[in-house]
Scaffold this motif. Structure first.
Motif, PDB file in Angstrom:
ATOM      1  N   CYS A  57       0.993  -1.737   0.127  1.00 33.33           N
ATOM      2  CA  CYS A  57       0.276  -0.059  -0.506  1.00 33.33           C
ATOM      3  C   CYS A  57       0.938   1.269   0.063  1.00 33.33           C
ATOM      4  CB  CYS A  57      -0.638   0.010   0.859  1.00 33.33           C
ATOM      5  SG  CYS A  57      -0.204  -0.354   2.596  1.00 33.33           S
ATOM      6  N   SER A  98      -2.551  -2.594   4.479  1.00 32.81           N
ATOM      7  CA  SER A  98      -2.569  -0.886   4.123  1.00 32.81           C
ATOM      8  C   SER A  98      -2.628   0.160   5.218  1.00 32.81           C
ATOM      9  CB  SER A  98      -5.094  -0.805   4.009  1.00 32.81           C
ATOM     10  OG  SER A  98      -5.631  -1.233   4.691  1.00 32.81           O
ATOM     11  N   SER A 147      -8.877  -3.768   3.199  1.00 32.76           N
ATOM     12  CA  SER A 147      -8.407  -2.689   2.359  1.00 32.76           C
ATOM     13  C   SER A 147      -8.734  -1.649   3.685  1.00 32.76           C
ATOM     14  CB  SER A 147      -9.412  -2.212   1.725  1.00 32.76           C
ATOM     15  OG  SER A 147     -10.619  -2.334   1.345  1.00 32.76           O
TER      16      SER A 147
END
Length: 321
Positions: A57, A98, A147
């Motif tokens: 990420c 994330s 996420s």
């Protein structure tokens, strides 16, 4: 629509982000070096070197001074955007899946994987605190986070989980204050609308869904025949772009035509598909509209980023009611 092809990663793209003005594109991939590019001509500005594993990420703060990346080497790194130097290394016990800056840029969060008997958790840090101790750690029971994004006003964090659940965690108490389960499989991506009033999800269950950020009300659904890996809302039109395609491990057994690796455009309100853009050899892992809405970028399993500037016909296009 002739794309600019950006070739700087050796392995598949995991995430891409625009800076707030849209002049820069930040990309992370399963190789160890995140890149930054000029969005206008595709020139590579530089790389951030220091990770020892796949970078899952990437995010950039509001004034494009700092970049953060999370990787499989159990670290989240903070970089100076101008020089590419490492400002800070935050160690986690498992891989960072994330990450994101809050709107002010004073807080940052990352989520970790549920592996080796360790729980999945959200770690929140104050960027001005030099002790490297988290301000808050929120342990997650049950399904792991795949996420996560900051909600508006830095009051909450919105998370998507492996089982298709979407949750909202309050930043003051660390408690789950809202949850909805409209998806049946892994949520691959969550992105906010420009004003933060809505967010869109992309899921492995072949659909993308639109929700109200405040109430978590389910608003719209966009169906495809293949897993959706990423979805983005246009800042100027009621348009949605979806990226995805057949699972990466099955790619070698089918042609690009059958794999459906197109970027697909839907009308946000009518839920109807009105356009497709081909190009990637392999599934699209991340896509995003430019902040001015005049172009979009997609990053694929093939390791390429493709910047597409819309033709005049896109701006002239009107939906027939």
């Amino acid at each position: 629509m002739r794309p600019i092809l950006l070739q700087g990663h050796e392995r598949s793209i995991t995430q891409l982000k625009y800076s707030r003005e849209g002049d820069l594109i930040f990309s992370s991939a399963k190789d160890q070096e995140p890149n930054v590019w000029y969005s206008l001509n595709g020139e590579r500005l530089g790389t951030f070197q220091g990770h020892n594993g796949a970078v899952w990420c990437i995010d950039v703060n509001w004034d494009t001074t700092k970049v953060m990346t999370g990787a499989a080497d159990n670290t989240c790194r903070l970089w100076d955007c101008e020089t590419g130097k490492t400002l800070n290394i935050l160690d986690s016990r498992t891989a960072v899946r994330s990450c994101g800056f809050s709107y002010s840029g004073n807080l940052l969060m990352y989520t970790t994987d549920k592996t080796m008997g360790l729980p999945c958790e959200i770690d929140i840090f104050d960027i001005n605190d030099s002790s490297n101790e988290p301000v808050m750690v929120i342990p997650i029971d049950g399904s792991k986070i795949t996420s996560a994004i900051w909600g508006p006003y830095e009051e909450c964090i919105i998370t998507g989980h492996e089982n298709g659940e979407i949750c909202q965690y309050d930043l003051k108490t660390g408690e789950k204050v809202n949850s909805v389960k409209e998806h049946t499989k892994n949520i691959n991506d969550i992105q906010l609308s420009k004003d933060g009033s809505m967010f869109i999800t992309a899921s492995k269950d072949t659909s993308s869904k639109l929700f109200d950020t405040k109430t978590f009300d389910f608003l719209k659904s966009y169906k495809t025949e293949r897993p959706v890996n990423s979805a983005s809302l246009s800042p100027i039109y009621e348009h949605v772009v979806l990226g995805g395609g057949q699972e990466a491990m099955d790619v070698t057994t089918t042609s690009t035509r059958i794999g459906k690796f197109d970027a697909r455009f839907f009308h946000m309100i009518f839920e109807e598909e009105f356009g497709r853009v081909k190009g990637h050899f392999g599934p699209i892992n991340s896509c995003s509209f430019h902040p001015d809405g005049k172009s979009y970028t997609s990053g694929g399993e093939d390791g390429y980023l493709r910047v597409h500037f819309f033709d005049q016909s896109y701006f002239d296009f009107k939906f027939e009611y």
